[in-house]
Design an enzyme around this catalytic site. Structure first.
Site, PDB file in Angstrom:
ATOM      1  N   GLU A 158       8.786  57.214 -20.782  1.00  0.00           N
ATOM      2  CA  GLU A 158       9.803  58.243 -20.946  1.00  0.00           C
ATOM      3  C   GLU A 158       9.526  59.440 -20.016  1.00  0.00           C
ATOM      4  O   GLU A 158       8.383  59.909 -19.931  1.00  0.00           O
ATOM      5  CB  GLU A 158       9.789  58.685 -22.411  1.00  0.00           C
ATOM      6  CG  GLU A 158      10.814  59.698 -22.817  1.00  0.00           C
ATOM      7  CD  GLU A 158      10.758  60.022 -24.304  1.00  0.00           C
ATOM      8  OE1 GLU A 158      11.624  60.742 -24.786  1.00  0.00           O
ATOM      9  OE2 GLU A 158       9.814  59.516 -24.989  1.00  0.00           O
TER      10      GLU A 158
ATOM     11  N   LYS B 127      18.900  59.180 -24.384  1.00  0.00           N
ATOM     12  CA  LYS B 127      18.181  58.988 -25.647  1.00  0.00           C
ATOM     13  C   LYS B 127      19.135  59.327 -26.797  1.00  0.00           C
ATOM     14  O   LYS B 127      19.766  60.386 -26.810  1.00  0.00           O
ATOM     15  CB  LYS B 127      16.953  59.901 -25.666  1.00  0.00           C
ATOM     16  CG  LYS B 127      15.988  59.666 -26.813  1.00  0.00           C
ATOM     17  CD  LYS B 127      14.735  60.512 -26.598  1.00  0.00           C
ATOM     18  CE  LYS B 127      13.666  60.278 -27.655  1.00  0.00           C
ATOM     19  NZ  LYS B 127      12.434  61.048 -27.377  1.00  0.00           N
TER      20      LYS B 127
ATOM     21  N   CYS C 131      12.132  55.667 -26.919  1.00  0.00           N
ATOM     22  CA  CYS C 131      11.127  56.220 -27.831  1.00  0.00           C
ATOM     23  C   CYS C 131      11.596  56.351 -29.275  1.00  0.00           C
ATOM     24  O   CYS C 131      11.646  55.383 -30.011  1.00  0.00           O
ATOM     25  CB  CYS C 131      10.625  57.554 -27.289  1.00  0.00           C
ATOM     26  SG  CYS C 131       9.065  58.082 -28.063  1.00  0.00           S
TER      27      CYS C 131
ATOM     28  N   ARG D  60       8.346  19.016 -60.073  1.00  0.00           N
ATOM     29  CA  ARG D  60       8.930  17.690 -60.288  1.00  0.00           C
ATOM     30  C   ARG D  60       8.344  17.033 -61.540  1.00  0.00           C
ATOM     31  O   ARG D  60       9.050  16.376 -62.298  1.00  0.00           O
ATOM     32  CB  ARG D  60       8.729  16.831 -59.040  1.00  0.00           C
ATOM     33  CG  ARG D  60       9.467  15.491 -59.021  1.00  0.00           C
ATOM     34  CD  ARG D  60      10.960  15.634 -59.286  1.00  0.00           C
ATOM     35  NE  ARG D  60      11.636  16.551 -58.398  1.00  0.00           N
ATOM     36  CZ  ARG D  60      12.417  16.168 -57.380  1.00  0.00           C
ATOM     37  NH1 ARG D  60      12.579  14.879 -57.133  1.00  0.00           N
ATOM     38  NH2 ARG D  60      13.035  17.060 -56.643  1.00  0.00           N
TER      39      ARG D  60
ATOM     40  N   SER E 255      -5.088   4.022 -48.860  1.00  0.00           N
ATOM     41  CA  SER E 255      -5.458   3.071 -47.814  1.00  0.00           C
ATOM     42  C   SER E 255      -6.788   3.393 -47.154  1.00  0.00           C
ATOM     43  O   SER E 255      -7.336   2.571 -46.423  1.00  0.00           O
ATOM     44  CB  SER E 255      -4.378   3.054 -46.731  1.00  0.00           C
ATOM     45  OG  SER E 255      -4.329   4.321 -46.077  1.00  0.00           O
ATOM     46  N   GLY E 256      -7.294   4.616 -47.387  1.00  0.00           N
ATOM     47  CA  GLY E 256      -8.457   5.056 -46.633  1.00  0.00           C
ATOM     48  C   GLY E 256      -8.060   5.728 -45.339  1.00  0.00           C
ATOM     49  O   GLY E 256      -8.910   6.037 -44.506  1.00  0.00           O
ATOM     50  N   GLY E 257      -6.742   5.983 -45.184  1.00  0.00           N
ATOM     51  CA  GLY E 257      -6.242   6.682 -44.009  1.00  0.00           C
ATOM     52  C   GLY E 257      -5.948   8.142 -44.318  1.00  0.00           C
ATOM     53  O   GLY E 257      -6.046   8.591 -45.469  1.00  0.00           O
ATOM     54  N   LEU E 258      -5.543   8.871 -43.287  1.00  0.00           N
ATOM     55  CA  LEU E 258      -5.359  10.319 -43.413  1.00  0.00           C
ATOM     56  C   LEU E 258      -4.235  10.718 -44.356  1.00  0.00           C
ATOM     57  O   LEU E 258      -4.396  11.592 -45.203  1.00  0.00           O
ATOM     58  CB  LEU E 258      -5.075  10.913 -42.028  1.00  0.00           C
ATOM     59  CG  LEU E 258      -6.278  11.323 -41.181  1.00  0.00           C
ATOM     60  CD1 LEU E 258      -5.800  11.737 -39.790  1.00  0.00           C
ATOM     61  CD2 LEU E 258      -7.016  12.470 -41.843  1.00  0.00           C
TER      62      LEU E 258
ATOM     63  N   SER F 156      -2.517   9.158 -46.851  1.00  0.00           N
ATOM     64  CA  SER F 156      -2.686   8.906 -48.291  1.00  0.00           C
ATOM     65  C   SER F 156      -3.803   9.782 -48.855  1.00  0.00           C
ATOM     66  O   SER F 156      -3.748  10.200 -50.017  1.00  0.00           O
ATOM     67  CB  SER F 156      -2.969   7.424 -48.563  1.00  0.00           C
ATOM     68  OG  SER F 156      -4.195   7.010 -47.975  1.00  0.00           O
TER      69      SER F 156
ATOM     70  N   SER G  82      23.326   8.526 -37.482  1.00  0.00           N
ATOM     71  CA  SER G  82      22.329   7.478 -37.218  1.00  0.00           C
ATOM     72  C   SER G  82      22.658   6.662 -35.986  1.00  0.00           C
ATOM     73  O   SER G  82      21.792   5.950 -35.460  1.00  0.00           O
ATOM     74  CB  SER G  82      22.213   6.541 -38.433  1.00  0.00           C
ATOM     75  OG  SER G  82      21.745   7.249 -39.552  1.00  0.00           O
TER      76      SER G  82
END
Length: 635
Positions: free
Chosen positions: A44, A113, A167, A341, A355-358, A360, A626
């Site tokens: 300014e 201003k 300003c 829910r 499943s032992g996966g991320l 699940s 779709s």
């Protein structure tokens, strides 16, 4: 014009010494041009300095200021940069505190201003007149006639639409920039002189950041520096560039040299945010004012050095503390949504395939938190592991250990014989490992889980994540289906951090070790037979591509409606040290094709909570046919 470089600067000033001030302003312009900047904002009253006090009422200072503006116009020729500089303007016996917008040898417009502070340490009304009601006017200077003058000016070159407030205007209840924004301005310049007080900088920064978010604009803030008079106050030269609430750049205050701060602003992103935000469009109708558009034309806005930071993992905070807070919040959202829910249905049991996966694993952790919150025993969580043709010892043992350590009701149902019988029933050769071979297993597992949920009077909890939904990497009416999907808006890159957060902060030693091993296991649906050594043969990322790339593509495709070319440009910056252009282009084509071709799956997904800014729910964020073609995106 997707991107443009902008600068904010604080030149060395000498109080009331117009010549010195002009010389340093020119130096800053040269620096900005060397950094490819196309728009620069000075503090300014930077031509005269802000702290001239009663000297503003002296003709020699006003005359010198006008001559300096003329000099600066000559200097700007062939510079291809829009200059916003502060100087007084004497018009009709009133003095105005103004921003002069200069381009290619000409003053394009002068903005007064709007609000003149006259409280505590400020007493500007002693010299200046407010300009809030000045619209539609022109003024003439000794070297140029009919210059647009008023608070109703927007300066435009294609997608770049620039407005100015000064300003104090930012600090009022409804800043002028709000009206500028709803009438099209996507970049706001603020020449300012904000003195320093303890902690004031934090408030100032919050104002700039919040106003840029509220107006969905880029905000360029430049404040007067330490060389202003320190008779009663001190200025720090605070420089800020913010974009839609994100601070792109901030300087270290109290510098004593000429200082220029430059950032790349994403105009496409700003315009995209406005296009999607209906409330912003409504504001335009409700608060529309008549603004004059001052058109000008840049010669070249291309950027040779694209030095804007592009986050390769936009879903994951890079700061450790922030990431931990985000993980807590996400778990709270997931668990609270699932609790609602359970309360609504009256169900007392959850059924989940492990499943032992991320994915699940994350879903199970959410169920654990939900049941603990509701005071339901963990034994009411029915966890079912269903070994198949591709199940490895590693994932199988991790699934068993995790469920036992978390004190769930663990059950095992081997699906091999059922699948072989089904192959026989439908006449499919078990040695043909095609999509039928894979989907039979996925649907067999879902049938088991659904039926046990019915038998136990419980809810089947879905485990699929946002990245899989984007790619359609799920079996329709198989793992695609559940009674409530807690991970549906969690991208794969974030799934990892959520699981790691529990491993590092909330789990006992054995559970933590198990979670870490799950994190280190290659992502796989394990639907194809194991290799000769008993290891995973079907690795998801070898087939569809790296999830970190797909999450990046998804973010920019959904968040801003970016084209393939734009996503590719951003990805090349974000992943310049990780992938070649050929690799990125290959997986981007794959992403676009799969995103379009797999919409039919997303049109029929179960309920689940939106956690972040992006969701693919057909009832919420994505209404998409779709049978849409992806040709326009790929070509």
């Amino acid at each position: 014009m997707d991107f443009i470089k902008v600068s904010t600067c604080c030149p060395i000033t000498k109080v009331a010494d117009v010549g010195t001030n002009l010389s340093n302003i020119k130096k800053c312009i040269d620096i900005a041009i060397s950094e490819e900047s196309k728009c620069i904002v000075f503090p300014e009253l930077s031509i005269t300095s802000y702290t001239c006090a009663d000297l503003f009422l002296h003709n020699p200072l006003l005359h010198k200021a006008e001559k300096a503006i003329e000099d600066l116009c000559h200097y700007s020729k062939n510079k291809d940069i829009l200059i916003t500089v502060g100087a007084p303007l004497l018009n009709n016996n009133s003095l105005y505190n103004c921003a002069y917008i200069i381009f290619e040898g000409k003053v394009l417009g002068i903005v007064p201003k709007s609000y003149i502070p006259n409280y505590t340490e400020f007493y500007e009304k002693r010299w200046f007149t407010e300009g809030i009601n000045i619209i539609g006017q022109t003024v003439s200077l000794s070297f140029q006639s009919d210059i647009p003058f008023g608070t109703d000016l927007i300066f435009e070159d294609n997608d770049f639409k620039y407005g100015v407030e000064i300003c104090e205007d930012l600090w009022v209840t409804i800043p002028p920039s709000s009206f500028l924004a709803v009438n099209g301005a996507n970049v706001i310049g603020n020449p300012s002189a904000s003195n320093e007080l303890a902690s004031k900088s934090q408030y100032r920064k919050a104002l700039v950041s919040n106003q840029s978010a509220r107006t969905m604009s880029a905000y360029i803030y430049s404040s007067a520096g330490v060389h202003e008079s320190s008779t009663d106050v001190l200025f720090s030269g605070h420089l800020l560039i913010s974009e839609n609430g994100t601070m792109l750049n901030e300087n270290t205050r109290f510098e004593r040299d000429n200082e220029v701060l430059t950032s790349v602003v994403d105009l496409f992103k700003l315009n995209s945010e406005r296009l999607r935000n209906i409330s912003f469009r409504d504001s335009n109708r409700l608060f529309n004012k008549q603004f004059r558009t001052i058109r000008f034309k840049y010669k070249d806005t291309s950027i040779k050095e694209f030095n804007r930071f592009v986050d390769p993992h936009p879903f994951v905070p890079s700061n450790t503390k922030e990431r931990e807070e985000r993980c807590k919040e996400i778990f709270a959202i997931q668990a609270s949504a699932l609790a609602k829910r359970f309360e609504h249905t009256g169900a007392k049991k959850a059924v989940i395939g492990i499943s032992g996966g991320l994915d699940s694993t994350l879903a199970l952790l959410v169920v654990i938190k939900t049941f603990d919150m509701l005071g339901i025993p963990r034994k009411n969580i029915v966890t079912i592991t269903m070994p198949g043709f591709g199940t490895t010892d590693r994932t199988y043992n991790n699934a068993l250990t995790l469920c036992r350590e978390l004190q769930c009701d663990l059950r095992e149902i081997n699906i091999v014989e059922a699948c072989l019988k089904h192959f026989e029933d439908i006449g499919h050769d078990k040695n043909i490992h095609d999509v039928t071979y894979e989907n039979v297993q996925a649907r067999e597992r879902t049938q088991i889980l659904m039926d046990i949920a019915n038998k136990e009077g419980g809810l089947l909890i879905g485990t699929g994540d946002l990245s899989e939904l984007a790619l359609g990497w799920c079996t329709y009416n198989g793992d695609h289906m559940s009674m409530y999907a807690v991970n549906c808006s969690i991208p794969k890159t974030l799934v990892r951090y959520l699981v790691r957060y529990v491993a590092e902060n909330e789990a006992d030693k054995l559970t933590s070790e198990t979670l870490i091993d799950i994190l280190e296991t290659p992502v796989s649906p394990e639907l194809l037979p194991k290799d000769k050594d008993g290891n995973i043969a079907q690795k998801t990322e070898d087939i569809v591509g790296p999830y970190e790339l797909h999450d990046f593509f998804l973010y920019h495709f959904m968040r801003h409606g970016s084209s393939k070319e734009r996503i590719l440009k951003l990805a090349l910056t974000a992943f310049k040290d990780s992938y070649t252009e050929e690799e990125i282009n290959k997986w981007l084509d794959k992403f676009i094709w799969r995103f379009f071709s797999q919409q039919f799956k997303r049109s029929a997904i179960p309920d689940g909570p939106k956690v972040g800014t992006i969701s693919l729910s057909p009832r919420g964020d994505l209404r998409m046919p779709s049978d849409a073609s992806c040709a326009s995106w790929l070509n």
